[in-house]
Design a protein around this motif. Structure first.
Motif, PDB file in Angstrom:
ATOM      1  N   LEU A 227       0.831  -1.203   0.000  1.00  0.00           N
ATOM      2  CA  LEU A 227       0.000   0.000   0.000  1.00  0.00           C
ATOM      3  C   LEU A 227       0.868   1.257   0.000  1.00  0.00           C
ATOM      4  N   HIS A 228       0.436   2.282  -0.745  1.00  0.00           N
ATOM      5  CA  HIS A 228       1.135   3.552  -0.795  1.00  0.00           C
ATOM      6  C   HIS A 228       0.536   4.523   0.213  1.00  0.00           C
ATOM      7  N   GLU A 229       1.120   5.736   0.216  1.00  0.00           N
ATOM      8  CA  GLU A 229       0.691   6.732   1.204  1.00  0.00           C
ATOM      9  C   GLU A 229      -0.769   7.126   0.999  1.00  0.00           C
ATOM     10  N   VAL A 230      -1.187   7.223  -0.271  1.00  0.00           N
ATOM     11  CA  VAL A 230      -2.582   7.581  -0.546  1.00  0.00           C
ATOM     12  C   VAL A 230      -3.528   6.515  -0.010  1.00  0.00           C
ATOM     13  N   ASP A 231      -3.120   5.248  -0.195  1.00  0.00           N
ATOM     14  CA  ASP A 231      -3.950   4.154   0.321  1.00  0.00           C
ATOM     15  C   ASP A 231      -4.033   4.206   1.835  1.00  0.00           C
ATOM     16  N   PHE A 232      -2.903   4.518   2.481  1.00  0.00           N
ATOM     17  CA  PHE A 232      -2.916   4.619   3.933  1.00  0.00           C
ATOM     18  C   PHE A 232      -3.811   5.759   4.397  1.00  0.00           C
ATOM     19  N   LYS A 233      -3.790   6.881   3.674  1.00  0.00           N
ATOM     20  CA  LYS A 233      -4.671   7.987   4.039  1.00  0.00           C
ATOM     21  C   LYS A 233      -6.136   7.595   3.902  1.00  0.00           C
ATOM     22  N   GLN A 234      -6.451   6.892   2.805  1.00  0.00           N
ATOM     23  CA  GLN A 234      -7.825   6.432   2.617  1.00  0.00           C
ATOM     24  C   GLN A 234      -8.223   5.453   3.711  1.00  0.00           C
ATOM     25  N   LEU A 235      -7.315   4.547   4.027  1.00  0.00           N
ATOM     26  CA  LEU A 235      -7.598   3.595   5.104  1.00  0.00           C
ATOM     27  C   LEU A 235      -7.739   4.308   6.444  1.00  0.00           C
ATOM     28  N   ARG A 236      -6.936   5.361   6.662  1.00  0.00           N
ATOM     29  CA  ARG A 236      -7.046   6.119   7.901  1.00  0.00           C
ATOM     30  C   ARG A 236      -8.404   6.798   8.010  1.00  0.00           C
ATOM     31  N   ILE A 237      -8.874   7.356   6.874  1.00  0.00           N
ATOM     32  CA  ILE A 237     -10.197   7.997   6.878  1.00  0.00           C
ATOM     33  C   ILE A 237     -11.290   6.971   7.172  1.00  0.00           C
ATOM     34  N   GLU A 238     -11.196   5.815   6.495  1.00  0.00           N
ATOM     35  CA  GLU A 238     -12.189   4.766   6.750  1.00  0.00           C
ATOM     36  C   GLU A 238     -12.100   4.268   8.189  1.00  0.00           C
ATOM     37  N   ASN A 239     -10.870   4.180   8.683  1.00  0.00           N
ATOM     38  CA  ASN A 239     -10.709   3.740  10.075  1.00  0.00           C
ATOM     39  C   ASN A 239     -11.348   4.725  11.038  1.00  0.00           C
TER      40      ASN A 239
END
Length: 336
Positions: A227-239
């Protein structure tokens, strides 16, 4: 921001200006009243406080910046950062010079530094808030576990008092029946073993799921699907969204637990009343049985007394007949 001046001409001009400023300040103080001097002193103190705060912010900013990265980032940095670096260098060099001029930052530079420090402070506050929430969640889970354990202990104590202390007594002897006590503890042990087996199976299932997820993550890393940084940001938002939903569900669960606790208290109250009424009913049954036994005994004694009365009446009738016979014989004898 100004630069540092060197040489004998700069030294002379600075000393002359300093003497002139001192004389002018002395004349101003001599002509000013005490209130004006106090007002000027307050303004100077406020200005000093402001400068101390700005200096503290700048010092914190310079400490936070890595000195190794300053030289490499000067060309790519903003003009504000370049000016700050120059100010820092000039301040260090000015200590060895003969004179030192006042170095100042522009308003835009101050705002930029203050904004960066504000962002850094906000990140620290968010980090501290996140850690505090974790600690609070841990304490909340510990408290809920303690409440559940307390409820289980109260329930076990109530069932023991209901089934053993009060329910397993012999009405005649008043002692607890040993078979019921043994059966009670055997049932408890079986339920505990079943719970342990259930938790063991659940733990083994979770371990299998954990190994499966670790294997999938390893396969993704090997295939380059990291996962890239954008994916982590999206996952953080969903989290964060899921955490909000979890908080809402936890609030609902706490409300339900509160209502369940109130219902359990009411149920325990009614159970206590039922237990008291059951004890009263048993007492009345025992008293009724004792009264019935006494009544039966009285009936038997009454029948016995009735038989003795009839027997006495028959004896009395015979005696009366005999008495009449004797009296009639005496009467006849008297007339003869």
């Amino acid at each position: 921001m100004t630069s540092t001046g060197e040489g004998p001409s700069a030294t002379g001009s600075s000393s002359i200006s300093a003497n002139t400023s001192q004389i002018s300040l002395a004349d101003q103080f001599a002509r000013s009243t005490e209130e004006e001097i106090q007002f000027a002193l307050d303004e100077i103190r406020n200005e000093n406080d402001k400068l101390e705060k700005e200096t503290a912010i700048l010092t914190k900013y310079l400490k936070r910046v890595d000195p190794k990265d300053i030289q490499t980032q000067i060309k790519e940095a903003s003009p504000v950062q370049q000016d700050v670096v120059r100010v820092h260098k000039r301040r260090s060099r000015s200590r060895t010079g003969s004179t030192e001029r006042l170095l100042k930052l522009t308003t835009e530079q101050k705002c930029d530094i203050a904004q960066r420090e504000h962002d850094e402070l906000r990140e620290e506050i968010n980090k501290f808030k996140h850690e505090t929430e974790k600690i609070l969640d841990t304490y909340r889970a510990t408290r809920e576990e303690a409440e559940i354990r307390l409820a289980e202990m109260k329930k076990s104590s109530y069932e023991f008092n209901r089934d053993i202390v009060l329910g397993a007594k012999n009405l005649r002897t008043g002692r607890v029946v040993a078979e019921r006590v043994t059966r009670y503890f055997e049932d408890k042990m079986r339920s505990r073993k079943a719970l342990i087996e259930k938790l063991r199976l659940k733990n083994s299932t979770l371990k299998v799921q954990k190994k499966k997820l670790q294997l999938q993550l390893k396969q993704k890393e090997e295939m380059g699907e990291v996962l890239h940084e954008v994916d982590f940001k999206q996952l953080r938002i969903e989290n964060n969204q899921y955490l909000e939903k979890i908080d809402e569900r936890n609030q609902e669960l706490l409300k339900l637990k509160h209502s369940s606790g109130n219902t359990l208290q009411v149920l325990n109250t009614y159970k206590k009343k039922l237990n008291n009424l059951t004890m009263e009913s048993n007492r009345l049954k025992l008293e009724i049985s004792q009264r019935n036994e006494l009544l039966t005994k009285i009936d038997k004694e009454t029948e016995l007394v009735e038989k003795e009365r009839e027997k006495a009446e028959s004896i009395n009738a015979n005696l009366r007949r005999q008495l009449q016979t004797i009296l009639s014989q005496r009467f006849l004898t008297t007339f003869k």
